[in-house]
Design a protein around this motif. Structure first.
Motif, PDB file in Angstrom:
ATOM      1  N   THR A 280       0.834  -1.198   0.000  1.00 19.87           N
ATOM      2  CA  THR A 280       0.000   0.000   0.000  1.00 19.87           C
ATOM      3  C   THR A 280       0.868   1.247   0.000  1.00 19.87           C
ATOM      4  OG1 THR A 280      -1.766  -1.164   1.182  1.00 19.87           O
ATOM      5  CG2 THR A 280      -1.810   1.242   1.232  1.00 19.87           C
ATOM      6  N   LYS A 281       1.935   1.222   0.782  1.00 21.88           N
ATOM      7  CA  LYS A 281       2.852   2.359   0.841  1.00 21.88           C
ATOM      8  C   LYS A 281       3.504   2.605  -0.512  1.00 21.88           C
ATOM      9  CE  LYS A 281       5.346   5.454   3.108  1.00 21.88           C
ATOM     10  NZ  LYS A 281       4.742   6.656   3.741  1.00 21.88           N
ATOM     11  N   ILE A 282       3.892   1.535  -1.189  1.00 18.72           N
ATOM     12  CA  ILE A 282       4.524   1.675  -2.502  1.00 18.72           C
ATOM     13  C   ILE A 282       3.538   2.239  -3.515  1.00 18.72           C
ATOM     14  CG2 ILE A 282       5.519   0.393  -4.436  1.00 18.72           C
ATOM     15  CD1 ILE A 282       6.717  -1.549  -2.381  1.00 18.72           C
ATOM     16  N   LEU A 283       2.306   1.711  -3.511  1.00 23.31           N
ATOM     17  CA  LEU A 283       1.304   2.154  -4.486  1.00 23.31           C
ATOM     18  C   LEU A 283       0.865   3.595  -4.257  1.00 23.31           C
ATOM     19  CD1 LEU A 283      -1.180  -0.769  -5.199  1.00 23.31           C
ATOM     20  CD2 LEU A 283       0.484   0.252  -6.729  1.00 23.31           C
ATOM     21  N   ALA A 284       0.982   4.071  -3.020  1.00 23.47           N
ATOM     22  CA  ALA A 284       0.563   5.435  -2.729  1.00 23.47           C
ATOM     23  C   ALA A 284       1.313   6.436  -3.605  1.00 23.47           C
ATOM     24  CB  ALA A 284       0.782   5.757  -1.252  1.00 23.47           C
ATOM     25  N   GLY A 285       2.530   6.093  -4.017  1.00 25.36           N
ATOM     26  CA  GLY A 285       3.307   6.979  -4.876  1.00 25.36           C
ATOM     27  C   GLY A 285       2.812   7.034  -6.306  1.00 25.36           C
ATOM     28  N   PHE A 286       1.895   6.161  -6.678  1.00 25.20           N
ATOM     29  CA  PHE A 286       1.365   6.137  -8.046  1.00 25.20           C
ATOM     30  C   PHE A 286       0.077   6.938  -8.182  1.00 25.20           C
ATOM     31  CE2 PHE A 286       4.327   2.740  -8.164  1.00 25.20           C
ATOM     32  CZ  PHE A 286       4.696   2.570  -9.495  1.00 25.20           C
ATOM     33  N   THR A 290      -4.785   4.887  -8.699  1.00 29.58           N
ATOM     34  CA  THR A 290      -4.145   3.570  -8.661  1.00 29.58           C
ATOM     35  C   THR A 290      -4.351   2.904  -7.306  1.00 29.58           C
ATOM     36  OG1 THR A 290      -2.452   4.258 -10.242  1.00 29.58           O
ATOM     37  CG2 THR A 290      -1.959   2.334  -8.899  1.00 29.58           C
ATOM     38  N   LEU A 291      -4.200   3.688  -6.247  1.00 30.60           N
ATOM     39  CA  LEU A 291      -4.385   3.140  -4.907  1.00 30.60           C
ATOM     40  C   LEU A 291      -5.834   2.693  -4.693  1.00 30.60           C
ATOM     41  CD1 LEU A 291      -2.979   2.598  -2.217  1.00 30.60           C
ATOM     42  CD2 LEU A 291      -3.619   4.908  -1.491  1.00 30.60           C
ATOM     43  N   ALA A 292      -6.770   3.491  -5.191  1.00 27.16           N
ATOM     44  CA  ALA A 292      -8.185   3.125  -5.059  1.00 27.16           C
ATOM     45  C   ALA A 292      -8.502   1.871  -5.870  1.00 27.16           C
ATOM     46  CB  ALA A 292      -9.068   4.288  -5.512  1.00 27.16           C
ATOM     47  N   GLY A 293      -7.899   1.753  -7.051  1.00 23.68           N
ATOM     48  CA  GLY A 293      -8.109   0.552  -7.863  1.00 23.68           C
ATOM     49  C   GLY A 293      -7.596  -0.689  -7.171  1.00 23.68           C
ATOM     50  N   TYR A 294      -6.441  -0.569  -6.539  1.00 22.61           N
ATOM     51  CA  TYR A 294      -5.927  -1.693  -5.756  1.00 22.61           C
ATOM     52  C   TYR A 294      -6.854  -2.004  -4.597  1.00 22.61           C
ATOM     53  CZ  TYR A 294      -3.134  -4.089  -2.225  1.00 22.61           C
ATOM     54  OH  TYR A 294      -2.702  -4.963  -1.252  1.00 22.61           O
ATOM     55  N   ALA A 376      -6.821  -3.457 -14.421  1.00 22.66           N
ATOM     56  CA  ALA A 376      -5.442  -3.912 -14.587  1.00 22.66           C
ATOM     57  C   ALA A 376      -5.028  -4.831 -13.446  1.00 22.66           C
ATOM     58  CB  ALA A 376      -4.505  -2.705 -14.665  1.00 22.66           C
ATOM     59  N   TYR A 377      -5.457  -4.490 -12.236  1.00 19.28           N
ATOM     60  CA  TYR A 377      -5.114  -5.333 -11.091  1.00 19.28           C
ATOM     61  C   TYR A 377      -5.684  -6.736 -11.254  1.00 19.28           C
ATOM     62  CZ  TYR A 377      -4.870  -7.254  -6.425  1.00 19.28           C
ATOM     63  OH  TYR A 377      -4.609  -8.093  -5.375  1.00 19.28           O
ATOM     64  N   PHE A 378      -6.961  -6.820 -11.575  1.00 25.16           N
ATOM     65  CA  PHE A 378      -7.600  -8.134 -11.703  1.00 25.16           C
ATOM     66  C   PHE A 378      -7.033  -8.924 -12.873  1.00 25.16           C
ATOM     67  CE2 PHE A 378     -11.288  -6.294  -9.242  1.00 25.16           C
ATOM     68  CZ  PHE A 378     -11.106  -7.126  -8.148  1.00 25.16           C
ATOM     69  N   ALA A 432       2.253   1.004 -13.244  1.00 27.61           N
ATOM     70  CA  ALA A 432       1.553   0.363 -12.131  1.00 27.61           C
ATOM     71  C   ALA A 432       1.201  -1.086 -12.417  1.00 27.61           C
ATOM     72  CB  ALA A 432       0.289   1.154 -11.793  1.00 27.61           C
ATOM     73  N   TRP A 433       0.929  -1.406 -13.693  1.00 23.56           N
ATOM     74  CA  TRP A 433       0.514  -2.781 -13.991  1.00 23.56           C
ATOM     75  C   TRP A 433       1.605  -3.786 -13.656  1.00 23.56           C
ATOM     76  CZ3 TRP A 433       3.226  -5.920 -17.173  1.00 23.56           C
ATOM     77  CH2 TRP A 433       4.064  -5.349 -18.131  1.00 23.56           C
ATOM     78  N   THR A 434       2.872  -3.353 -13.680  1.00 24.54           N
ATOM     79  CA  THR A 434       3.954  -4.280 -13.354  1.00 24.54           C
ATOM     80  C   THR A 434       3.913  -4.669 -11.875  1.00 24.54           C
ATOM     81  OG1 THR A 434       5.505  -2.445 -12.948  1.00 24.54           O
ATOM     82  CG2 THR A 434       5.427  -3.346 -15.181  1.00 24.54           C
ATOM     83  N   LEU A 435       3.477  -3.743 -11.025  1.00 27.93           N
ATOM     84  CA  LEU A 435       3.341  -4.079  -9.602  1.00 27.93           C
ATOM     85  C   LEU A 435       2.178  -5.042  -9.387  1.00 27.93           C
ATOM     86  CD1 LEU A 435       4.792  -1.083  -9.494  1.00 27.93           C
ATOM     87  CD2 LEU A 435       4.285  -1.365  -7.062  1.00 27.93           C
ATOM     88  N   PHE A 436       1.098  -4.859 -10.153  1.00 27.36           N
ATOM     89  CA  PHE A 436      -0.023  -5.793 -10.052  1.00 27.36           C
ATOM     90  C   PHE A 436       0.397  -7.183 -10.522  1.00 27.36           C
ATOM     91  CE2 PHE A 436      -2.895  -1.888 -10.864  1.00 27.36           C
ATOM     92  CZ  PHE A 436      -2.783  -1.516  -9.537  1.00 27.36           C
ATOM     93  N   ALA A 437       1.209  -7.214 -11.580  1.00 26.76           N
ATOM     94  CA  ALA A 437       1.724  -8.501 -12.056  1.00 26.76           C
ATOM     95  C   ALA A 437       2.620  -9.144 -10.998  1.00 26.76           C
ATOM     96  CB  ALA A 437       2.493  -8.306 -13.359  1.00 26.76           C
ATOM     97  N   LEU A 438       3.381  -8.296 -10.284  1.00 28.87           N
ATOM     98  CA  LEU A 438       4.235  -8.803  -9.213  1.00 28.87           C
ATOM     99  C   LEU A 438       3.397  -9.449  -8.110  1.00 28.87           C
ATOM    100  CD1 LEU A 438       7.037  -8.966  -7.773  1.00 28.87           C
ATOM    101  CD2 LEU A 438       6.507  -6.710  -6.801  1.00 28.87           C
ATOM    102  N   VAL A 439       2.286  -8.827  -7.750  1.00 23.35           N
ATOM    103  CA  VAL A 439       1.397  -9.387  -6.725  1.00 23.35           C
ATOM    104  C   VAL A 439       0.876 -10.744  -7.159  1.00 23.35           C
ATOM    105  CG1 VAL A 439      -0.818  -9.108  -5.566  1.00 23.35           C
ATOM    106  CG2 VAL A 439       0.719  -7.176  -5.750  1.00 23.35           C
TER     107      VAL A 439
END
Length: 461
Positions: A280-286, A290-294, A376-378, A432-439
Motif C-alpha cells: 500500500t505504501k509503494i502504491l501510494a506513490g502512483f 491507482t491506490l483506489a483501484g488496488y 489492470a489489477y484483476f 503500475a501494472w507491473t506491480l499488479f503482475a508482481l502481486v
C-alpha cells in the motif's frame, strides 16, 4: 472341548476396536465439506460485520473512516493470530491427542490453551494501549484522524483478552471435530457487535451517541459475551471434553505441544499484514486512482479469505486426529483434498474477475481512472488467486500435522518478493501494472512453494 475353547476365542480377540471418532474413517471429501460449511457461514458473517461497521462509521464522517483504516491492520492481526495461527495450534494439539485416544490429555490441553489465550490477549492490550498512538502516527495518522483512531483503539484493545478467548475456546471445540458450536458462537458475536456497535456509535433508539467509542464498545460487548458462552459450554460438560479444573496442574509439555505450532504460525499473520502495508505504501506513490483501484481488488481478496479459512480450518482436526492415530497417509490425503478444494473455488472467482472485472468494480465506482486501475489489477493478479487459496489452506493443514515451518517460509518468500520487487519497480519508474503482475506472481510462488514444502516435509515421527 477344552482344546477347542481357546481356538474359538482367538478371532474375537483379534478384532480391532472401532475408532472413537468418525473423522478417522469417514470419506474425506464429504466430511471435509460438512465441516467446512459451518466455518464458511461464520466467516462470511464476520466479513459482513466489517462491511456493516464501515457503513455506519461512514455516517460519522470522513475522519472516523480514516481513523478506522489506521486501526484495521492491528485489529486484523489480533483476529488472525488468535483464530488462525495460535487457534490452529490449539486445534492441532487437541485433535492429535483425541486421535491417539487420550481424552485426558486433550482436556488438559484445553485448559492450557485458555491460559495461553488470556495471556496473549493481555499482551495485546498492554502493547496497544501503550504504543497504539505511536503505531498510528507511523502510518500517517495526524490531527482529528489520529484522535478518532485512538478513541476506537482504546476501547477495542481493552477487550483483547475477550477476542483471544473467543477464538481460543472456539479452536478447542473445533479440535473435537465439532464445527457447529464455534460457528454459532461467532455468528452470535457478529449479530451482537453490529446491533450494539451501531446503536451506541450512532445513538440509535434514544441512546447517547458515543461515536467511535460506541462502535468499539459493540465489539467489546459481543466478544465478552461470546467468551462467556464458550466457557460455559466447555465447563458445563456439554462438549466432547470433560474439563477437570480441580485436578489441573501446570505441565510444561502441554504448553510446548500448542506453542510449537501456534507460536511459529503467528509469523504468518505478521507477514500478511506487512505485505499489505508495504505494498500500500509503494502504491501510494502512483496516485489516488491507482491506490483506489488496488483497494477494489484487495477488498475482494478479503471476502475470499473465508472460503480458504473454511476449508483449511476444517482440515485441521481431520489431519490432527489422523496423525494422532498414526494414519499419516490419510492425513496427507485430507491436506491435498482441502488444498485442491480451496484452489478450485478461489481460483474460479479469480478467473472470472480477470476476464470480467466490471462484475465487481462496477459495484463500487464508475470513475474511469479507478476502473482502469482495478481492471489492470484483476487482469494480472486474478489468475493468482487460486494459488493464494492453495497456499493458505495448506498452511492450515500443516498445523494439523504440526509441521508449519515450510508454509511460514513460503509466506516469507512472498513478503520479500512484494517488498523488494515492488521497491525496485517503483524506483525504476515502471508502470503500475507491473506491480499488479508482481502481486499475482507472488501469489503463484507462495502457493507452489507451500505445496512443495508439504510434499517434501516428512509427517509423523
Amino acid at each position: 472341548m477344552t482344546m477347542d475353547a481357546p481356538l474359538d476365542m482367538r478371532p474375537a480377540a483379534a478384532v480391532p476396536s472401532t475408532p472413537a471418532n468418525a473423522l478417522l474413517t469417514s470419506p474425506i471429501l464429504p466430511t471435509l465439506l460438512k465441516l467446512a460449511l459451518p466455518n464458511g457461514i461464520a466467516m462470511a458473517g464476520t466479513t459482513l460485520v466489517a462491511v456493516a461497521e464501515t457503513s455506519y462509521i461512514g455516517r460519522l464522517g470522513t475522519e472516523p473512516l480514516a481513523g478506522i483504516a489506521l486501526v484495521f491492520p492491528f485489529a486484523m492481526l489480533t483476529q488472525m493470530m488468535s483464530a488462525g495461527a495460535m487457534g490452529g495450534g490449539v486445534t492441532s494439539a487437541i485433535s492429535r491427542a483425541l486421535g491417539a485416544g487420550d481424552r485426558d490429555r486433550a482436556a488438559t490441553l484445553a485448559l492450557h490453551a485458555a491460559m495461553i489465550g488470556a495471556c496473549a490477549g493481555l499482551i495485546f492490550t498492554v502493547t496497544m494501549l501503550a504504543f497504539g498512538r505511536t503505531f498510528y502516527t507511523m502510518l500517517g495518522g495526524r490531527g482529528g484522524v489520529l484522535e478518532q483512531a485512538m478513541q476506537y483503539s482504546h476501547v477495542l484493545f481493552s477487550g483483547a483478552i475477550a477476542i483471544w478467548l473467543v477464538n481460543t475456546l472456539a479452536s478447542v471445540v473445533r479440535g473435537t471435530g465439532d464445527m457447529r458450536i464455534p460457528s454459532a458462537a461467532l455468528i452470535g458475536v457478529a449479530v451482537i457487535q453490529v446491533a450494539v456497535g451501531g446503536a451506541l456509535g450512532l445513538g440509535l433508539f434514544g441512546l447517547p451517541q458515543f461515536g467511535m467509542r460506541g462502535v468499539a464498545a459493540g465489539q467489546f460487548a459481543a466478544f465478552t459475551l461470546g467468551a462467556a458462552f464458550l466457557a460455559w459450554y466447555l465447563f458445563s460438560g456439554r462438549s466432547r471434553l470433560i474439563l477437570r479444573v480441580k485436578s489441573f496442574t501446570f505441565q510444561r509439555d502441554m504448553f510446548i505441544d500448542i506453542l510449537k505450532v501456534g507460536a511459529i504460525a503467528c509469523l504468518s499473520p505478521l507477514q500478511s499484514v506487512l505485505t499489505i502495508l508495504i505494498f500500500t505504501k509503494i502504491l501510494a506513490g502512483f496516485g489516488t486512482e491507482t491506490l483506489a483501484g488496488y483497494g477494489m481488488g484487495s477488498r475482494l481478496e478479503f471476502l475470499l479469505i473465508p472460503i480458504t479459512f473454511a476449508f483449511g480450518v476444517a482440515s485441521v482436526p481431520m489431519i490432527g486426529m489422523a496423525m494422532g492415530a498414526g494414519l499419516v497417509a490419510r492425513a496427507r490425503r485430507v491436506a491435498w483434498t482441502a488444498g485442491a478444494a480451496a484452489f478450485l473455488t478461489v481460483g474460479f472467482v479469480g478467473l472470472i474477475v480477470a476476464i470480467k472485472p466490471m462484475l465487481w468494480v462496477s459495484l463500487f465506482t464508475s470513475d474511469p481512472g479507478v476502473t482502469a486501475a482495478a481492471n489492470a489489477y484483476f487482469a494480472w493478479a486474478g489468475p493468482g488467486f487460486g494459488f493464494f487459496g492453495l497456499g493458505v489452506c495448506l498452511y492450515f493443514s500443516s498445523q494439523g500435522a504440526a509441521r508449519v515451518g515450510g508454509p511460514v517460509l513460503a509466506g516469507t518468500l512472498r513478503l520479500l518478493l512484494v517488498a523488494v520487487g515492488g521497491w525496485w519497480l517503483a524506483s525504476s519508474g515502471a508502470p503500475a501494472w507491473t506491480l499488479f503482475a508482481l502481486v499475482g506472481g507472488a501469489m503463484v510462488v507462495f502457493g507452489l512453494t507451500t505445496a512443495l514444502s508439504v510434499r517434501l516435509t516428512r509427517w509423523g515421527k
